[in-house]
Design a protein around this motif. Structure first.
Motif, PDB file in Angstrom:
ATOM      1  N   VAL A 297       9.512 -19.658  -8.015  1.00 57.40           N
ATOM      2  CA  VAL A 297       8.714 -20.140  -6.905  1.00 57.40           C
ATOM      3  C   VAL A 297       8.897 -19.549  -5.513  1.00 57.40           C
ATOM      4  O   VAL A 297       8.504 -19.762  -4.585  1.00 57.40           O
ATOM      5  CB  VAL A 297       9.006 -21.704  -6.705  1.00 57.40           C
ATOM      6  CG1 VAL A 297       8.444 -22.216  -7.867  1.00 57.40           C
ATOM      7  CG2 VAL A 297      10.373 -22.156  -6.299  1.00 57.40           C
ATOM      8  N   GLU A 298       9.805 -18.421  -5.737  1.00 56.26           N
ATOM      9  CA  GLU A 298       9.858 -17.621  -4.201  1.00 56.26           C
ATOM     10  C   GLU A 298       8.748 -16.915  -3.729  1.00 56.26           C
ATOM     11  O   GLU A 298       8.055 -16.527  -4.914  1.00 56.26           O
ATOM     12  CB  GLU A 298      11.335 -16.810  -4.470  1.00 56.26           C
ATOM     13  CG  GLU A 298      12.633 -17.433  -4.814  1.00 56.26           C
ATOM     14  CD  GLU A 298      12.831 -18.251  -3.676  1.00 56.26           C
ATOM     15  OE1 GLU A 298      12.716 -17.904  -2.474  1.00 56.26           O
ATOM     16  OE2 GLU A 298      13.481 -19.501  -3.877  1.00 56.26           O
ATOM     17  N   SER A 299       8.586 -16.460  -2.576  1.00 60.32           N
ATOM     18  CA  SER A 299       7.641 -15.637  -2.419  1.00 60.32           C
ATOM     19  C   SER A 299       7.504 -14.034  -3.054  1.00 60.32           C
ATOM     20  O   SER A 299       8.619 -13.898  -3.333  1.00 60.32           O
ATOM     21  CB  SER A 299       7.646 -15.449  -0.885  1.00 60.32           C
ATOM     22  OG  SER A 299       7.676 -16.365   0.247  1.00 60.32           O
ATOM     23  N   SER A 300       6.121 -13.905  -3.397  1.00 64.71           N
ATOM     24  CA  SER A 300       5.965 -12.596  -4.153  1.00 64.71           C
ATOM     25  C   SER A 300       6.270 -11.550  -3.091  1.00 64.71           C
ATOM     26  O   SER A 300       6.108 -11.727  -1.953  1.00 64.71           O
ATOM     27  CB  SER A 300       4.649 -12.479  -4.658  1.00 64.71           C
ATOM     28  OG  SER A 300       4.498 -13.589  -5.583  1.00 64.71           O
ATOM     29  N   ARG A 301       6.568 -10.519  -3.777  1.00 63.78           N
ATOM     30  CA  ARG A 301       6.679  -8.995  -3.019  1.00 63.78           C
ATOM     31  C   ARG A 301       5.894  -7.995  -3.276  1.00 63.78           C
ATOM     32  O   ARG A 301       5.690  -7.829  -4.610  1.00 63.78           O
ATOM     33  CB  ARG A 301       8.245  -8.479  -3.154  1.00 63.78           C
ATOM     34  CG  ARG A 301       9.382  -9.579  -2.497  1.00 63.78           C
ATOM     35  CD  ARG A 301       9.465  -9.729  -0.927  1.00 63.78           C
ATOM     36  NE  ARG A 301      10.358 -10.385  -0.478  1.00 63.78           N
ATOM     37  CZ  ARG A 301      10.606 -11.772  -0.399  1.00 63.78           C
ATOM     38  NH1 ARG A 301       9.497 -12.482  -0.795  1.00 63.78           N
ATOM     39  NH2 ARG A 301      11.664 -12.294   0.159  1.00 63.78           N
ATOM     40  N   LEU A 302       5.249  -7.288  -2.495  1.00 69.69           N
ATOM     41  CA  LEU A 302       4.634  -6.074  -2.763  1.00 69.69           C
ATOM     42  C   LEU A 302       5.111  -4.961  -2.306  1.00 69.69           C
ATOM     43  O   LEU A 302       5.029  -4.617  -0.863  1.00 69.69           O
ATOM     44  CB  LEU A 302       2.841  -6.121  -2.484  1.00 69.69           C
ATOM     45  CG  LEU A 302       1.980  -4.988  -2.674  1.00 69.69           C
ATOM     46  CD1 LEU A 302       1.850  -5.154  -4.187  1.00 69.69           C
ATOM     47  CD2 LEU A 302       0.866  -4.980  -1.736  1.00 69.69           C
ATOM     48  N   LEU A 426       5.920  -6.159   1.517  1.00 68.85           N
ATOM     49  CA  LEU A 426       5.062  -7.250   1.887  1.00 68.85           C
ATOM     50  C   LEU A 426       5.194  -8.590   1.084  1.00 68.85           C
ATOM     51  O   LEU A 426       5.456  -8.450   0.117  1.00 68.85           O
ATOM     52  CB  LEU A 426       3.696  -6.906   1.965  1.00 68.85           C
ATOM     53  CG  LEU A 426       3.438  -5.624   2.813  1.00 68.85           C
ATOM     54  CD1 LEU A 426       1.715  -5.402   2.529  1.00 68.85           C
ATOM     55  CD2 LEU A 426       3.686  -5.482   4.066  1.00 68.85           C
ATOM     56  N   ARG A 427       5.496  -9.875   1.909  1.00 67.69           N
ATOM     57  CA  ARG A 427       5.376 -11.101   1.385  1.00 67.69           C
ATOM     58  C   ARG A 427       4.182 -11.589   0.943  1.00 67.69           C
ATOM     59  O   ARG A 427       2.993 -11.488   1.760  1.00 67.69           O
ATOM     60  CB  ARG A 427       6.319 -11.934   2.217  1.00 67.69           C
ATOM     61  CG  ARG A 427       7.775 -11.859   2.594  1.00 67.69           C
ATOM     62  CD  ARG A 427       8.385 -12.681   3.446  1.00 67.69           C
ATOM     63  NE  ARG A 427       8.350 -14.191   2.887  1.00 67.69           N
ATOM     64  CZ  ARG A 427       7.409 -15.125   3.388  1.00 67.69           C
ATOM     65  NH1 ARG A 427       6.702 -14.865   4.362  1.00 67.69           N
ATOM     66  NH2 ARG A 427       7.682 -16.209   3.145  1.00 67.69           N
ATOM     67  N   LEU A 428       3.821 -12.267  -0.159  1.00 66.38           N
ATOM     68  CA  LEU A 428       2.548 -12.598  -0.533  1.00 66.38           C
ATOM     69  C   LEU A 428       2.896 -14.172  -1.205  1.00 66.38           C
ATOM     70  O   LEU A 428       4.075 -14.456  -1.529  1.00 66.38           O
ATOM     71  CB  LEU A 428       1.818 -11.855  -1.627  1.00 66.38           C
ATOM     72  CG  LEU A 428       1.506 -10.483  -1.022  1.00 66.38           C
ATOM     73  CD1 LEU A 428       0.938  -9.421  -2.100  1.00 66.38           C
ATOM     74  CD2 LEU A 428       0.520 -10.727   0.118  1.00 66.38           C
ATOM     75  N   PRO A 429       1.876 -14.678  -1.619  1.00 61.16           N
ATOM     76  CA  PRO A 429       2.322 -16.291  -2.352  1.00 61.16           C
ATOM     77  C   PRO A 429       2.818 -16.018  -3.574  1.00 61.16           C
ATOM     78  O   PRO A 429       2.829 -14.984  -4.228  1.00 61.16           O
ATOM     79  CB  PRO A 429       0.903 -16.693  -2.527  1.00 61.16           C
ATOM     80  CG  PRO A 429      -0.129 -15.889  -1.343  1.00 61.16           C
ATOM     81  CD  PRO A 429       0.424 -14.589  -1.222  1.00 61.16           C
ATOM     82  N   PRO A 430       3.667 -17.145  -3.860  1.00 62.87           N
ATOM     83  CA  PRO A 430       4.362 -16.722  -5.182  1.00 62.87           C
ATOM     84  C   PRO A 430       3.831 -16.712  -6.291  1.00 62.87           C
ATOM     85  O   PRO A 430       2.427 -17.133  -6.514  1.00 62.87           O
ATOM     86  CB  PRO A 430       5.280 -18.208  -5.247  1.00 62.87           C
ATOM     87  CG  PRO A 430       5.165 -18.758  -3.894  1.00 62.87           C
ATOM     88  CD  PRO A 430       4.040 -18.256  -3.016  1.00 62.87           C
TER      89      PRO A 430
END
Length: 482
Positions: A297-302, A426-430
């Motif tokens: 559930v952590e933030s996704s990364r790009l 970049l942080r994106l929705p989990p």
């Protein structure tokens, strides 16, 4: 005089119900860690029965019509989730295609082979052609076959659901627009495998025929332990392996001019690289490489990598022997290296004190015939002295610690090199899964809308998200010159 206990209890209960009513009216919700609106979502689920209540059942005339394509999350909460992440703040929800099948998907019962409805599909892979958006999904309850949704790119509406053979994870899709062929990441037993099917066959598939989609080709590949995801770019397939603990693997397989994958290429990848841990998908353009990363559930990364300094169009855009948390590792390794140096110094000082103590300790035995440097011992002795044994131990321990410190510094240097190799993270929705680039958009699918996750965490993404590349690159601090 004491108040009536029953009256006090009634007042407390009345106040509690009043507070709950106010919270529901004004959509107030607790701020759960990072992104989850869990308490309010569960309260809404309890009061309203949730967005979906139909369970898996064998197909009948009543329920075997088609896969549904409906919103799962309340727009208020999904919009708020998007606002937490810079790349998604300007997205308009109504302009994004709803993810099909999250409520119901028409598939086949994996055990009986009959048409059946599932409400447990988990979106995984994505690929895009000029006309279609393809999204793969597997049944999180492992009751029905995996599927591929064909979405009309112009309207965003579901056109058909393609039922696959078995229950592969189908973590990735890739579309070869030169020969109009869809590639699917599958498996054969525990081995990595790729399957392909022509666009002509995809468009001819009819759900009412109650047949599985037939592949044109199925071929096992060497390199990755599993085909976790796949992407097509400039005549090659890029197959990645998701590793939860260490660096993943990305293998390139060069296709023929006719878009075929030959056995000799499948058995020996054209190129192989290590990629970030927990990688879920990869997308490539002429100038950039994008790697999606998520777990839990952590933030996704790009991760955004630049390709302009590579020697060839397919040169290695990554640095080997590294992983996604390389910055933290570099810092930690540096600390350990310094500690190793300090430990070595302490040992040497301790050894010197011991040696001095041995030199000055009176002895009843014959005096030493010769004094040498540390560790030299008696010139004609046949038995090692305490001094020589001590020095030998200390020197060995010191060399070992120095070696560890040296290796740690090298690992730190490699980690730092990798950490600085990408131009942005970049942080994106989990729970972002596979990604693909087409016509200036980076398409991403999320598994947070699946029943096994939405019922646990309460809010997520129920759409196929199309991020403008110019926004991604702007957030990455670069200008898109394409």
């Amino acid at each position: 005089m004491f108040a009536n206990p029953d009256r006090i209890l009634a007042l407390v209960l009345g106040a509690l119900f009043a507070v709950i009513a106010v919270l529901m009216v004004f959509h107030w919700h607790w701020r759960f860690p990072d992104w989850q609106d869990l308490p309010s979502a569960r309260l809404n689920l309890f009061l309203n029965g949730g967005p979906v209540t139909v369970s898996l059942e064998a197909g009948t005339d009543a329920d075997a019509n088609e896969t549904t394509q409906i919103p799962i999350f309340q727009e208020l909460y999904e919009r708020e989730l998007f606002n937490k992440f810079a790349p998604s703040r300007k997205l308009v929800l109504d302009e994004l295609s709803l993810m099909p099948g999250l409520a119901h998907t028409r598939s086949f019962d994996a055990w009986e082979g009959l048409p059946a409805m599932s409400r447990h599909m988990v979106p995984q892979g994505v690929a895009v052609s000029d006309k279609w958006i393809f999204v793969s999904a597997y049944d999180g309850a492992y009751q029905t076959n995996s599927v591929i949704y064909m979405i009309d790119k112009a309207t965003g509406k579901l056109a058909k659901t393609l039922v696959l053979e078995g229950q592969p994870h189908v973590g990735g899709l890739a579309y070869d627009d030169t020969v109009d062929r869809l590639w699917i990441a599958t498996r054969k037993g525990k081995a990595a495998q790729l399957a392909s099917v022509s666009l002509e066959q995809l468009e001819a598939y009819k759900a009412e025929d109650n047949k599985l989609l037939e592949y044109d080709t199925q071929i096992s590949i060497a390199g990755p332990k599993r085909a976790s995801f796949v992407e097509y770019f400039e005549g090659s397939l890029y197959v990645g392996y998701f590793d939860v603990a260490g660096p993943g693997i990305l293998c390139r397989y060069r296709l023929t001019w006719g878009g075929e994958l030959l056995d000799e290429v499948a058995n020996s990848p054209t190129e192989t690289w290590e990629i970030p841990t927990r990688a879920q998908g990869v997308a490539l353009t002429k100038d950039y490489v994008f790697v999606s990363q998520s777990y839990g559930v952590e933030s996704s990364r790009l991760y955004v990598y630049e390709r302009q300094n590579t020697r060839t169009p397919h040169a290695d855009p990554f640095v080997r022997a590294a992983h996604a948390v390389a910055g933290d590792v570099a810092e930690l390794v540096g600390v350990r290296a310094k500690a190793a140096d300090k430990s070595a110094d302490i040992l040497l000082n301790f050894a010197k004190k011991q040696t001095d103590s041995i030199d000055t300790t009176p002895t009843a035995k014959a005096p030493r015939t010769q004094t040498g440097s540390a560790g030299a011992g008696s010139a004609g002795a046949t038995k090692p002295s305490v001094r020589s044994l001590n020095a030998k131990f200390v020197n060995s321990a010191t060399e070992s610690i120095k070696s560890i410190a040296s290796k740690a510094r090298k690992a730190s240097k490699k980690a730092a090199q990798y950490h600085s190799n990408y131009i942005a993270c970049l942080r994106l929705p989990p729970m972002m899964e596979d990604i693909s680039v087409k016509d200036g958009l980076l398409y991403a699918v999320y598994e947070s809308g699946a029943a096994i996750y939405r019922e646990k965490y309460g809010v997520g993404v129920d759409r196929v998200v199309a991020y403008p590349l110019e926004v991604i690159l702007e957030q990455a601090g670069v200008t898109n010159d394409e």
